[in-house]
Enzyme design. Sequence first.
Site, mmCIF file in Angstrom:
data_model
loop_
_atom_site.group_PDB
_atom_site.id
_atom_site.type_symbol
_atom_site.label_atom_id
_atom_site.label_comp_id
_atom_site.label_asym_id
_atom_site.label_seq_id
_atom_site.Cartn_x
_atom_site.Cartn_y
_atom_site.Cartn_z
ATOM 1 N N ARG A 150 -61.912 87.572 78.725
ATOM 2 C CA ARG A 150 -62.016 87.330 80.170
ATOM 3 C C ARG A 150 -61.999 88.686 80.860
ATOM 4 N NH1 ARG A 150 -58.589 86.449 84.674
ATOM 5 N NH2 ARG A 150 -59.214 84.713 86.013
ATOM 6 N N LYS B 152 -54.310 86.565 87.954
ATOM 7 C CA LYS B 152 -55.485 85.840 88.428
ATOM 8 C C LYS B 152 -55.542 85.928 89.942
ATOM 9 C CE LYS B 152 -57.848 81.443 88.396
ATOM 10 N NZ LYS B 152 -58.291 80.354 87.579
ATOM 11 N N SER C 24 -60.276 74.353 82.342
ATOM 12 C CA SER C 24 -59.015 74.505 83.074
ATOM 13 C C SER C 24 -58.764 73.254 83.901
ATOM 14 C CB SER C 24 -59.098 75.693 84.037
ATOM 15 O OG SER C 24 -59.345 76.876 83.334
HETATM 16 N N1 TZP Z 1 -55.512 81.013 84.795
HETATM 17 C C1 TZP Z 1 -54.433 80.456 85.320
HETATM 18 S S1 TZP Z 1 -53.151 81.538 85.428
HETATM 19 C C2 TZP Z 1 -54.071 82.776 84.712
HETATM 20 C C3 TZP Z 1 -55.337 82.308 84.432
HETATM 21 C C4 TZP Z 1 -56.426 83.075 83.835
HETATM 22 C C5 TZP Z 1 -53.547 84.149 84.476
HETATM 23 C C6 TZP Z 1 -52.496 84.202 83.409
HETATM 24 O O1 TZP Z 1 -52.039 85.527 83.253
HETATM 25 P P1 TZP Z 1 -50.523 85.858 82.932
HETATM 26 O O2 TZP Z 1 -50.454 87.370 82.995
HETATM 27 O O3 TZP Z 1 -50.265 85.371 81.543
HETATM 28 O O4 TZP Z 1 -49.682 85.191 83.964
#
Ligand code: TZP
Length: 226
Positions: free
Chosen positions: A43, A142, A113
């Site tokens: 990603r 995010k 998701s």
């Molecule tokens: N989708 C929902 S939360 C997120 C994504 C891509 C980010 C998760 O990152 P982290 O650093 O593990 O909280």
Amino acid sequence: MAPPRADYSVYLVTARSQVPAGVDYLDALRAALKGGVTLVQIREKDVETDEFLDIARKSLEVCDEFKVPMLINDNLSVALALAPHVGLHIGQSDLPVSQARALLGPDRLLGISVHSVEQARDARTSGADYAGVGPIYGTQSKAGIVDDDVLGARQAAQIIEALDGLPAVLIGGLNQQTAARALFGASSPTAAPAGIAVISAIMARKDTEVAASELAEQVAAFKASR
Ligand code: TZP
Ligand code: MG
């Protein structure tokens, strides 16, 4: 259709921007896999398609070394340009899962998701192999997540029930301090998460292998308790 088998225990979502200065991204990925990461999603939000493809190709060589499945975030054409065992993860605002499945064929791993019970009910029959459920807790990784989006473990448990056996991976704010609480909290007598997905808890650490192994241990302990 025979859905590909995968171990969702410790699902690493990459973000090269979070890799500490002085640490090479591919070395970090290799260390994370050594530490026990079981699935990888590439990603990268801030790169052009050709660079994304290049990062994904190099990452795939490393994932293949460990025989760990790799998926591409959002970009169907990048997934299709790569080897036939590369999967795709899409969000609610990307193309419909049924279309993605039709274009990918039956053999590539496909994830969606989900953020609500309603979306979970749709995901069940959509052709997805698993659902990412989140954000469980607040996260800096995010863009655009507001407090109202944060599900908490209880709401995640309801979503997982509604997935009706479709494997669920928790995501958002999960780390060595919060993972166990999230896993147990998102479980009910009849349903439980299949694993956790993390960005910063692995990518932002210098001791990537240790970070991954700590998470792997916690997920293993959770699964052993069920
Ligand atoms: N989708 C929902 S939360 C997120 C994504 C891509 C980010 C998760 O990152 P982290 O650093 O593990 O909280
Ligand atoms: Mg998306």
